[in-house]
Structures are given as structure tokens and as C-alpha cells.
Design an enzyme around this catalytic site. Sequence first.
Site, PDB file in Angstrom:
ATOM      1  N   CYS A   1      63.749   1.762 -14.257  1.00  0.00           N
ATOM      2  CA  CYS A   1      62.653   2.654 -14.576  1.00  0.00           C
ATOM      3  C   CYS A   1      62.978   4.038 -14.575  1.00  0.00           C
ATOM      4  CB  CYS A   1      61.440   2.173 -13.480  1.00  0.00           C
ATOM      5  SG  CYS A   1      59.921   3.626 -13.779  1.00  0.00           S
TER       6      CYS A   1
ATOM      7  N   LYS B   1      31.254  14.100 -58.172  1.00  0.00           N
ATOM      8  CA  LYS B   1      30.816  13.841 -59.598  1.00  0.00           C
ATOM      9  C   LYS B   1      29.652  14.731 -59.966  1.00  0.00           C
ATOM     10  CE  LYS B   1      32.924   9.329 -58.763  1.00  0.00           C
ATOM     11  NZ  LYS B   1      32.548   8.028 -58.257  1.00  0.00           N
TER      12      LYS B   1
ATOM     13  N   CYS C   1      60.994   5.633 -11.331  1.00  0.00           N
ATOM     14  CA  CYS C   1      61.097   5.099  -9.640  1.00  0.00           C
ATOM     15  C   CYS C   1      62.384   4.410  -9.814  1.00  0.00           C
ATOM     16  CB  CYS C   1      59.912   4.366  -9.333  1.00  0.00           C
ATOM     17  SG  CYS C   1      59.791   2.939  -9.952  1.00  0.00           S
TER      18      CYS C   1
ATOM     19  N   ASP D   1      40.032   5.191 -48.863  1.00  0.00           N
ATOM     20  CA  ASP D   1      41.494   4.800 -49.037  1.00  0.00           C
ATOM     21  C   ASP D   1      41.719   3.219 -49.284  1.00  0.00           C
ATOM     22  OD1 ASP D   1      43.972   5.564 -50.070  1.00  0.00           O
ATOM     23  OD2 ASP D   1      44.715   6.124 -47.948  1.00  0.00           O
TER      24      ASP D   1
ATOM     25  N   LYS E   1      41.405  16.614 -51.986  1.00  0.00           N
ATOM     26  CA  LYS E   1      42.195  15.776 -51.072  1.00  0.00           C
ATOM     27  C   LYS E   1      42.327  16.497 -49.833  1.00  0.00           C
ATOM     28  CE  LYS E   1      44.285  12.416 -52.238  1.00  0.00           C
ATOM     29  NZ  LYS E   1      45.060  11.985 -53.583  1.00  0.00           N
TER      30      LYS E   1
ATOM     31  N   TYR F   1      30.834   2.564 -55.572  1.00  0.00           N
ATOM     32  CA  TYR F   1      30.827   4.102 -56.085  1.00  0.00           C
ATOM     33  C   TYR F   1      30.340   4.538 -57.569  1.00  0.00           C
ATOM     34  CZ  TYR F   1      35.887   3.599 -57.019  1.00  0.00           C
ATOM     35  OH  TYR F   1      36.886   3.191 -57.468  1.00  0.00           O
TER      36      TYR F   1
ATOM     37  N   LYS G   1      36.245  10.023 -50.028  1.00  0.00           N
ATOM     38  CA  LYS G   1      37.012   9.290 -50.623  1.00  0.00           C
ATOM     39  C   LYS G   1      37.831   8.031 -50.108  1.00  0.00           C
ATOM     40  CE  LYS G   1      40.853   9.470 -54.269  1.00  0.00           C
ATOM     41  NZ  LYS G   1      41.683   8.828 -53.721  1.00  0.00           N
TER      42      LYS G   1
ATOM     43  N   TYR H   1      23.561 -18.049 -37.260  1.00  0.00           N
ATOM     44  CA  TYR H   1      24.215 -18.024 -38.510  1.00  0.00           C
ATOM     45  C   TYR H   1      24.933 -18.925 -38.867  1.00  0.00           C
ATOM     46  CZ  TYR H   1      26.604 -16.167 -42.499  1.00  0.00           C
ATOM     47  OH  TYR H   1      27.030 -15.871 -43.641  1.00  0.00           O
TER      48      TYR H   1
ATOM     49  N   CYS I   1      58.329  -1.939 -15.538  1.00  0.00           N
ATOM     50  CA  CYS I   1      58.808  -1.484 -14.282  1.00  0.00           C
ATOM     51  C   CYS I   1      58.228  -2.518 -13.289  1.00  0.00           C
ATOM     52  CB  CYS I   1      58.502   0.092 -14.160  1.00  0.00           C
ATOM     53  SG  CYS I   1      58.414   0.359 -12.320  1.00  0.00           S
TER      54      CYS I   1
ATOM     55  N   CYS J   1      55.662   3.217  -7.947  1.00  0.00           N
ATOM     56  CA  CYS J   1      55.983   4.194  -9.099  1.00  0.00           C
ATOM     57  C   CYS J   1      55.267   5.137  -9.365  1.00  0.00           C
ATOM     58  CB  CYS J   1      56.210   3.078 -10.192  1.00  0.00           C
ATOM     59  SG  CYS J   1      56.840   4.037 -11.866  1.00  0.00           S
TER      60      CYS J   1
ATOM     61  N   GLU K   1      30.652  12.232 -51.705  1.00  0.00           N
ATOM     62  CA  GLU K   1      30.868  11.223 -50.751  1.00  0.00           C
ATOM     63  C   GLU K   1      32.607  11.170 -50.659  1.00  0.00           C
ATOM     64  OE1 GLU K   1      29.791   7.586 -53.014  1.00  0.00           O
ATOM     65  OE2 GLU K   1      31.296   8.227 -54.815  1.00  0.00           O
TER      66      GLU K   1
ATOM     67  N   ARG L   1      41.861  -2.649 -60.769  1.00  0.00           N
ATOM     68  CA  ARG L   1      41.912  -1.715 -61.586  1.00  0.00           C
ATOM     69  C   ARG L   1      43.210  -1.710 -62.513  1.00  0.00           C
ATOM     70  NH1 ARG L   1      44.582   3.083 -61.622  1.00  0.00           N
ATOM     71  NH2 ARG L   1      43.660   4.658 -63.328  1.00  0.00           N
TER      72      ARG L   1
ATOM     73  N   SER M   1      41.208   7.217 -63.234  1.00  0.00           N
ATOM     74  CA  SER M   1      41.467   7.434 -61.951  1.00  0.00           C
ATOM     75  C   SER M   1      40.817   9.087 -61.744  1.00  0.00           C
ATOM     76  CB  SER M   1      42.998   7.816 -61.676  1.00  0.00           C
ATOM     77  OG  SER M   1      43.406   8.530 -62.820  1.00  0.00           O
ATOM     78  N   LEU M   2      41.010   9.699 -60.652  1.00  0.00           N
ATOM     79  CA  LEU M   2      40.549  10.968 -60.491  1.00  0.00           C
ATOM     80  C   LEU M   2      41.497  12.113 -60.455  1.00  0.00           C
ATOM     81  CD1 LEU M   2      38.152   9.952 -57.240  1.00  0.00           C
ATOM     82  CD2 LEU M   2      37.480  10.704 -59.680  1.00  0.00           C
TER      83      LEU M   2
ATOM     84  N   GLU N   1      35.157   0.475 -54.130  1.00  0.00           N
ATOM     85  CA  GLU N   1      36.676   0.546 -53.297  1.00  0.00           C
ATOM     86  C   GLU N   1      36.339  -0.793 -52.111  1.00  0.00           C
ATOM     87  OE1 GLU N   1      38.635   2.756 -54.568  1.00  0.00           O
ATOM     88  OE2 GLU N   1      40.136   3.100 -52.920  1.00  0.00           O
TER      89      GLU N   1
HETATM   90  C1  9MJ Z   1      36.614   6.325 -53.667  1.00  0.00           C
HETATM   91  N1  9MJ Z   1      38.064   6.169 -53.668  1.00  0.00           N
HETATM   92  O1  9MJ Z   1      35.845   6.577 -52.579  1.00  0.00           O
HETATM   93  C2  9MJ Z   1      35.976   7.162 -57.008  1.00  0.00           C
HETATM   94  N2  9MJ Z   1      36.304   6.966 -55.010  1.00  0.00           N
HETATM   95  O2  9MJ Z   1      35.258   7.343 -59.337  1.00  0.00           O
HETATM   96  C3  9MJ Z   1      34.949   7.287 -55.215  1.00  0.00           C
HETATM   97  N3  9MJ Z   1      36.880   6.607 -56.000  1.00  0.00           N
HETATM   98  C4  9MJ Z   1      36.132   6.993 -58.529  1.00  0.00           C
HETATM   99  N4  9MJ Z   1      34.779   7.460 -56.460  1.00  0.00           N
HETATM  100  C5  9MJ Z   1      35.718   7.315 -60.672  1.00  0.00           C
HETATM  101  N5  9MJ Z   1      34.086   7.491 -54.188  1.00  0.00           N
HETATM  102  C6  9MJ Z   1      37.106   6.904 -60.531  1.00  0.00           C
HETATM  103  C7  9MJ Z   1      36.977   6.718 -59.098  1.00  0.00           C
END
Ligand code: 9MJ
Length: 673
Positions: free
Chosen positions: A412, A294, A415, A121, A318, A229, A119, A38, A430, A436, A117, A140, A84-85, A177
Site C-alpha cells: 500500500c 427550431k 501504510c 446525444d 453545441k 422531436y 440536444k 404489472y 490494502c 491505514c 430543447e 437515419r 441533420s442540423l 432520438e
Molecule cells: C436531438 N438530437 O435532440 C433534432 N434533436 O431536428 C432535436 N435533433 C433534429 N432535434 C431535425 N431535438 C434534425 C435533427
Amino acid sequence: MTAAEQIRTEVNQLRDDINTHNHRYYVLDDPQITDQAYDRLLRRLQQLEADHSELQSVDSPTQRVGAAPATHFDTVEHEMPMLSLDNAFEDDEMLAFEKRLKDRLDNQDVGLSYTAEPKLDGLAVSLLYEQGILTRAATRGDGNRGENITANARTLSSIPLRLQGANFPPRFEVRGEVYIMHADFEALNEQQRKSDAKVFANPRNAAAGSLRLLDSRITASRPLTFCCYGLGIVEDYKLPISHFERMQLIQSFGFPISPYIECLSGIEACIGYYQSILANRDNLAFEIDGVVFKLDDVEQQTMAGFVSRAPRWAIAYKFPAQEVMTKLLDVDFQVGRTGALTPVARLEPVSVGGVMVSNATLHNMDEIQRKDIRIGDVVIVRRAGDVIPEVVSAVVDQRKENLVLPQMPEHCPICGSEVSRLEGQAAYRCSGGLICAAQCKEAIKHFASRKAMDIDGLGDKLVEQMVDQGMIDSIGDLYHLEILQLAGLERMAEKSASNLKSALDKSKSTTLARFIYALGIREVGETTAESLANHFAAIEAIQEADIESLQTVDDVGPVVAENVRLFFQQEKNIDIVTRLIEQGIHWPDIEKAESIQDQPLSGKTYVITGTLEGLSRDQAAAMLKAKGAKVSSSVSAKTTAVIAGEKPGSKVTKAESLGVTVLDQQAFQLLLE
Ligand code: 9MJ
């Protein structure tokens, strides 16, 4: 063809090839060529573009290395707000969510389907594609306005710069994300520590920090991953009504989507999905903070509408937090296998991610200094993935009195030998070596552990008793233990003593990689042990290898090579290895690896499930890997085949639903031959 045309053709061909290999590697997790091959393609393209500036282009894969630093980010106005959610924390809130939807749809009897699915972070981003080319990426921000991070987004290999096929909307936006995998996060922080740079508190912060750097060349060096997503604006294109089908469509353009995505009927099924993902949270390769549901039918979504900044048709259920605050009561020092003294925080017990935690690592003295953590502080504790809980930081605002920093003891605690620190190393050690008891116990515990020799029933408490009573003082003594001796130990009946003896006997049948790992050579983890096993194929060859040949092994650098050589330079270690083999430790033969690419099963991925006759799953995996295959723990569309023994379970069902081949033991043997 003129010379100029020839060069243009080669450049286009290289770009296509590199894009295909990128997609196979980063999105499908199924590479077809080696990293070296590659790199050769990429270097050739870089050279041609450097020599012929008229051929440079923003969608060239060479652009992923990053550009010169910017002074600021431009603002991007989102054409469609990035919502947001809404959150749920309990089953009741999920039931209420479905009830609200049915109220909105004015139909309590309608059966609703949801796309589910995990979520992720990380950080939400929007990617705009015009005529199939990535033209703008934005964060965002506040949902209406974000920052233009196009130069940074281009450096992510999982973000396509140019889409696959031709049947995509002429102008459209995908949303997803950007995040960092657990293993990449650990490696990034390790590297940051080594270069005295900022250590990130968690993968989310690392992802956000890396994506919002003005110098995209640094972003390019960060292990960022993208997962899609949803969609934003879409022009002149007829999309499916089902959100789930839209996601499959997006995937066909070359975007990664969640491997765990499912379409479920009814909210009860969603709660079941939540529970199964929560139960597997620690086994995932990345951090998630819940599950997103959703409403699948986009027409129903429109009817449901949205409130202020969140859609009514989606919800994030959550998980319990993985970072919580508690009080640091005291700091003790634990002596590890290699004699390193690790500061351990004794905490006021607290639930982290659903597990009670009363101890956490503070890593080393430099970290304590850097984070200014003092005994008595309120601290943030974090527990994520299969990583042990750690103290992330002190909440300095809440510090009332004059508190003191923990001090490294001079001797230590086990020992009494002197504690010293080698030049340039973070660890204090140590100096007692095997006198030991702590080091000796840790070496035996490691040898017996699940990923090493997997000696069932030889737990930590038992090892401690055995060493304290002078029954053993190295792994070389383990297989000499007699049932009667074992039965003399506390809380050990004759039956459990005989079970332990059987477990010891059973553990003798292992793999070379496990055996190397079990020896506990400094910095030789499972992956390195596996590389060593596949490369040298025999323990004698590793014992005799010099630094140069050790360094030709994948992921063996000068430090690991030196550690391996030092280990086998010691007569005592050679003696232990010889004794263990004389006592019956054995493993299946390995064919010596040449190059991954040339092996019969290279590029293929297998999943093993159920019980195979006369073979543990690890042994079967080692046989596949020795032929160049990858072995994964979960089935996806990318799986080449599932190898199913007796009582195979849900993996076979999943394989069948995805159209993945299922092989029985006989077919597996044929495959190996
Ligand atoms: C995350 N954070 O995995 C949304 N998200 O959909 C997924 N966030 C989202 N969907 C609409 N799987 C607003 C945020």
C-alpha cells in the site's frame, strides 16, 4: 358471450391496461401499480397468447421482449429525407443564424419565435404509424436510406406500439432520438464488466450498438429510451402551424417529448436558454451535446428552406466537448474507503466540457489491460454528468515508442501493508484496515460529505490534518472535538473552528437514510440506504436483521445483504453507531413501509423549494417518501404539487405556468397528517 369471445375480450383489456401502465411508467414517469402487479398482467397476456395463437398481434405489448435473430437489416427509403442540423459554437453564430433567417423572410423587423430543447446525444430514428399502429422503424442512415429496425424499436417501452385516442393522422411518421440515461449506462456497463462483455465508451455508442443488434431479444434487455422531436410525412391531417404546438399534439398521442421544451421569442432568449441548460448540464439525467433551436412557425420554415442536408430554420448550439485527447503522464494508486486501490491517471491538464481536468480514473487493472493503456499514451478522457472523469481509451495509432503498462504495487502506498486481490474480484485491496490512514480518512470524508451527514466546512484537507495529527481515528470521535482543539489546526481561526462546531451540531439532525449511507457500508449507496430506512424504519432493526430479511428489501441482493450483516457483526461498528446516537444524532420517525402501492401518497410526485421552517428539504423529502411519494428536483406537468417554503424562486413560477398546485408549509403539514 362464447368462451372464445370472452378470451378475446380479456386479451384486449389486458393489452389496453398494459399499454396504459407502460405509458404512465415510461412516458409520464408516474406509475400507478407496482412492478409485481404489472408483471402479473404481462404474464397472463403472454399465457393467453401462447395458448391461442390466433390472438397474437404485432402491436401486443408482449412483443417488446424481442424476436428471434435476423440475418441482416432491410433498407428503408425515407419518404422525406432525415436532415441533420447545422452547428453553432458561439453567440455570434446564433445572431448570424437569426439574421440569415430574416434575410430569407425578407423582413428584418419580424419577431421570430423558436422552439428550444436540449440536444440529446443518441441515435436518430423514424417511426411510421399506420392506423395508429407502429408498422416500421428505421435508423437515419445517410438521411435518404436507413436500416429497418422495427423488431428492435418494438422492444422500447417508451415507443408506443399503438397510439392513444382516435384523433391521429391515418399514416404518419414521428422522428426522435433513442438514447440511454446516465444511470442506466453506468448499470449497463457494470453488468457488461461483470459478464466480461464489451464495455461501452459512452451512452451514445451503447445506444447505437444496442439498437442495431440483429437479435432483438438482446435489444430488449438494454435500457434504451426514446424522445420525440419532430414529424416526417403526415397524411390527411390538419396540423397546427406552430412546431411547439405540434409537439404537444404528438405528446397527446402517447409519445414522450422533452420535458425541457420551451417556445422562446427572439435569438437573445435562445442564448439565455442555452446558458441555463449549459449551467445545468451535469444535473440532467442524460447526456446532451448542445441545444436545438427550431423556427417555430412551420410556414416560415418552408420559406427558409434547406441547404444540402440541413434545414436553414434549425440550428444546434453545441456545448464544449465531453471527450477530449490528452497525454497520460503517469499512473498513481489511490486507496479508497474500503481499501481498494484505484489506478488514477495523471494527465496533461486539458479542458473537458468546460472544466480543467488533470486526473482521471482508470477504474481497475483489468480495465487497463483490456484497453491496453500505457504510460505516455495519448488517451481519450471523458467527463459527463456527475460522474468523475475517466480515461476511455488509448489512441493506439499515435503510440510511437515502446510504452509500458502500469503495474499494481505490492504494498500500500500509504501504510505499506500488503496489497492482495480476492478471488474473482476486480479490486486489489490494502490489507491495513483502519491502521491505514487513507482508509480512515476516506471513511470520515464520506461520513461528512454532502449526501451523507452534510457537515459544512469539514473538507478533505481538514480531515487529513485531523487524522495525521492523531486527533481522530474514526467517525465515532468527530462529535467529541472541542473548539480549542479545532482552532489548533492549520488555517483554522477560532471563528471558523466555532463555525465547524456549529456545523457538527447541525448535522446531528438528519434522516435515517442519510445516517445509514454515511456509515459507509460497502455497496450501500444512497438509494439502498433509503430502501433500508423505509423498510426497517429503525437502525436497531437493521442491525439485527438476518440475510433473508435484508434481501426482502428493494434492490438489496445477496452481496449487499452480506455486506450489511458483516458490518453490524463487528462490535467496533455497533459501538460507533451507539456512540454517535448517544452524542445526539437523531432523525424523524419513519412509518414502516408495507407495499408502495398501499401507501397514502404512492403514485404522487412532489417538488420541494425554498426554506421550510424547522425542517431541511431533505427531511421534508424523507417524510414524503416514507408515505410512498416520489420527490423530484424539477417541476413538470406530471408534478402533483410543489411545496414552497420561504423564498421559493423559479420553481413556483414554473408550477403556476403549468397549472401545478403549490402548497405552503401549513398545507404540507396537513398533507402529511
Ligand atoms: C436531438 N438530437 O435532440 C433534432 N434533436 O431536428 C432535436 N435533433 C433534429 N432535434 C431535425 N431535438 C434534425 C435533427
